[in-house]
Design an enzyme around this catalytic site. Structure first.
Site, PDB file in Angstrom:
ATOM      1  N   ARG A  58     103.875 152.942  -4.599  1.00 21.52           N
ATOM      2  CA  ARG A  58     104.889 153.382  -5.580  1.00 21.52           C
ATOM      3  C   ARG A  58     104.401 154.502  -6.485  1.00 21.52           C
ATOM      4  O   ARG A  58     105.176 155.397  -6.802  1.00 21.52           O
ATOM      5  CB  ARG A  58     105.462 152.198  -6.341  1.00 21.52           C
ATOM      6  CG  ARG A  58     104.614 151.574  -7.375  1.00 21.52           C
ATOM      7  CD  ARG A  58     104.928 150.113  -7.508  1.00 21.52           C
ATOM      8  NE  ARG A  58     104.345 149.403  -6.380  1.00 21.52           N
ATOM      9  CZ  ARG A  58     104.935 148.420  -5.730  1.00 21.52           C
ATOM     10  NH1 ARG A  58     106.118 148.014  -6.068  1.00 21.52           N
ATOM     11  NH2 ARG A  58     104.312 147.831  -4.736  1.00 21.52           N
ATOM     12  N   THR A  59     103.141 154.464  -6.884  1.00 20.93           N
ATOM     13  CA  THR A  59     102.693 155.503  -7.832  1.00 20.93           C
ATOM     14  C   THR A  59     102.721 156.884  -7.172  1.00 20.93           C
ATOM     15  O   THR A  59     103.207 157.853  -7.746  1.00 20.93           O
ATOM     16  CB  THR A  59     101.286 155.183  -8.369  1.00 20.93           C
ATOM     17  OG1 THR A  59     101.303 153.861  -8.908  1.00 20.93           O
ATOM     18  CG2 THR A  59     100.873 156.150  -9.462  1.00 20.93           C
ATOM     19  N   LYS A  86      83.425 163.681   4.885  1.00 22.17           N
ATOM     20  CA  LYS A  86      82.264 164.383   5.448  1.00 22.17           C
ATOM     21  C   LYS A  86      81.141 164.482   4.424  1.00 22.17           C
ATOM     22  O   LYS A  86      80.190 165.213   4.606  1.00 22.17           O
ATOM     23  CB  LYS A  86      82.677 165.777   5.897  1.00 22.17           C
ATOM     24  CG  LYS A  86      83.747 165.787   6.970  1.00 22.17           C
ATOM     25  CD  LYS A  86      84.055 167.219   7.393  1.00 22.17           C
ATOM     26  CE  LYS A  86      85.279 167.255   8.299  1.00 22.17           C
ATOM     27  NZ  LYS A  86      85.782 168.624   8.462  1.00 22.17           N
ATOM     28  N   ARG A 108      94.090 159.665  -8.429  1.00 20.42           N
ATOM     29  CA  ARG A 108      93.744 158.235  -8.458  1.00 20.42           C
ATOM     30  C   ARG A 108      92.384 158.088  -7.809  1.00 20.42           C
ATOM     31  O   ARG A 108      92.137 158.675  -6.745  1.00 20.42           O
ATOM     32  CB  ARG A 108      94.788 157.410  -7.707  1.00 20.42           C
ATOM     33  CG  ARG A 108      94.312 155.974  -7.472  1.00 20.42           C
ATOM     34  CD  ARG A 108      95.395 155.073  -6.976  1.00 20.42           C
ATOM     35  NE  ARG A 108      96.332 154.740  -8.039  1.00 20.42           N
ATOM     36  CZ  ARG A 108      97.258 153.786  -7.951  1.00 20.42           C
ATOM     37  NH1 ARG A 108      97.370 153.083  -6.839  1.00 20.42           N
ATOM     38  NH2 ARG A 108      98.069 153.534  -8.955  1.00 20.42           N
ATOM     39  N   HIS A 136      95.452 153.439 -16.611  1.00 23.06           N
ATOM     40  CA  HIS A 136      96.575 153.817 -15.749  1.00 23.06           C
ATOM     41  C   HIS A 136      97.712 154.174 -16.719  1.00 23.06           C
ATOM     42  O   HIS A 136      98.660 153.408 -16.887  1.00 23.06           O
ATOM     43  CB  HIS A 136      96.926 152.623 -14.863  1.00 23.06           C
ATOM     44  CG  HIS A 136      97.877 152.914 -13.738  1.00 23.06           C
ATOM     45  ND1 HIS A 136      98.524 154.127 -13.597  1.00 23.06           N
ATOM     46  CD2 HIS A 136      98.278 152.145 -12.700  1.00 23.06           C
ATOM     47  CE1 HIS A 136      99.292 154.071 -12.516  1.00 23.06           C
ATOM     48  NE2 HIS A 136      99.153 152.887 -11.950  1.00 23.06           N
TER      49      HIS A 136
HETATM   50  C1  NCD Z   1      98.612 148.883 -10.082  1.00 21.76           C
HETATM   51  C2  NCD Z   1      97.386 149.728  -9.878  1.00 21.76           C
HETATM   52  O1  NCD Z   1      97.231 150.413  -8.875  1.00 21.76           O
HETATM   53  O2  NCD Z   1      96.558 149.676 -10.780  1.00 21.76           O
HETATM   54  N1  NCD Z   1      99.685 149.205  -9.257  1.00 21.76           N
HETATM   55  C3  NCD Z   1     100.468 150.275  -9.475  1.00 21.76           C
HETATM   56  O3  NCD Z   1     100.049 151.327  -9.913  1.00 21.76           O
HETATM   57  N2  NCD Z   1     101.761 150.130  -9.197  1.00 21.76           N
HETATM   58  C4  NCD Z   1      98.331 147.442 -10.093  1.00 21.76           C
HETATM   59  C5  NCD Z   1      97.773 146.820  -8.843  1.00 21.76           C
HETATM   60  O4  NCD Z   1      97.324 147.475  -7.930  1.00 21.76           O
HETATM   61  O5  NCD Z   1      97.804 145.581  -8.813  1.00 21.76           O
END
Ligand code: NCD
Length: 317
Positions: A58-59, A86, A108, A136
């Site tokens: 989703r992110t 690599k 990320r 986050h």
């Molecule tokens: C979270 C994350 O990646 O920190 N999820 C997200 O961003 N929707 C929480 C998780 O992975 O449980």
């Protein structure tokens, strides 16, 4: 409108007015996103690169849609297939991309602090899409917008964050944001999943879920982050569900109009009862996803405004 930040690396660095500014603009983007014609020109001509060194559904989708709706040229780097495999370092990859003149980098990474480090090496706006257990920020902002729209305010609420607090960047960013906006935060979970010294953050800690949920306005559930565990943090999933899984009976301790949240991905039957997660009278989990796109549009729009100003003033070049 106040938003002075150059990057969005964490809630830690935002002032309450900046948080309010993001939420106000995001509210407008919610309306745009509900229209058939969803385009705006806020990022027209800008290049956005998404670099996800950890899996995300989703992110990543949300950042991609947000950028496209604002008119940016969006590129998703497949980090699984990149030169990182690599042996290239994170910084070399960043410098290579930087030479292609992106304006926005969305990153990320599994290591806490990696995104801050990267932001020092590039001359564009960097958004943290989750770094290890650290922060986050867009998740906390989208959670805040969801709460504000459901409860009509974002202060003097009692919010319970439940589950695997120790491994959760979502919990950390939410604790910081909710604290800055003057809410009361309770953390609920087994002692093995509570970070040491967490009480210094001005939160109340419970290992009895029923006691922790008593009278709260918001119940935020978290996933057990097995990928960040290197040992036995819980006896068994069955036992965990029994003590810390949210079901109707435990939720009855919260206020009658308390909302249920989860950042996803959800493990039904582990931290939350599936029927409750789908109950549109209590669960705002789908609203969270909707708010996610709007909040990311607002954050990138505001950073792009600052980027343009600072480029004009010669700060970035
Ligand atoms: C979270 C994350 O990646 O920190 N999820 C997200 O961003 N929707 C929480 C998780 O992975 O449980």
């Amino acid at each position: 409108m106040t938003f002075e930040a150059k990057h969005l690396l964490g809630i830690e660095y935002l002032k309450p007015e900046e948080i309010r500014t993001v939420l106000e603009l995001a509210d407008q983007y919610v309306d745009l996103n509900r229209r058939t014609q969803k385009h705006s020109e806020a990022l027209i001509g800008l290049t956005q690169i998404n670099m996800f060194f950890e899996n995300s559904t989703r992110t990543q989708a949300s950042f991609e849609l947000a950028g496209k709706r604002l008119g940016a040229d969006v590129m998703n780097m497949s980090m699984q297939a990149s030169s990182i495999k690599k042996g290239e370092s994170l910084i070399d990859t960043a410098l290579t991309l930087n030479a292609m003149h992106p304006d926005i980098l969305v990153v990320r990474h599994p290591q806490s602090g990696a995104v801050n480090l990267l932001a020092e090496k590039v001359n564009c706006a960097v958004l943290n899409a989750g770094d290890g257990r650290h922060e986050h920020p867009t998740q906390a902002l989208l959670d805040a917008l969801t709460i504000q729209r459901a409860k009509g305010r974002l202060h003097r609420l009692s919010v319970a964050i439940c589950g695997d607090i120790a491994h959760s960047r979502v919990a950390r960013s939410n604790i910081l944001l909710l604290g800055k906006m003057e809410n009361r935060v309770r953390l609920i979970g087994p002692p093995t999943l509570m970070p040491a010294g967490i009480a210094d953050f001005g939160v109340e800690v419970f290992d009895d879920m029923r006691a922790g949920l008593e009278g709260v306005d918001v119940v935020m559930m978290l996933r057990l982050q097995r990928e960040r565990m290197d040992g036995g943090f819980i006896p068994s999933e069955r036992e965990y569900y029994h003590r810390f899984g949210l079901d109707a009976e435990k939720l009855a301790r919260a206020k009658a109009d308390a909302i249920v949240m989860h950042p996803g991905p959800m493990n039904r039957g582990v931290e939350i009862d599936g029927t409750l997660a789908d109950d549109i009278n209590r669960s705002v989990i789908q609203e969270q996803v909707e708010m996610g796109v709007a909040v990311r549009m607002a954050a990138m729009d505001l950073l792009a405004r600052n980027l343009r100003t600072s480029k004009q003033e010669g700060i970035y070049v």
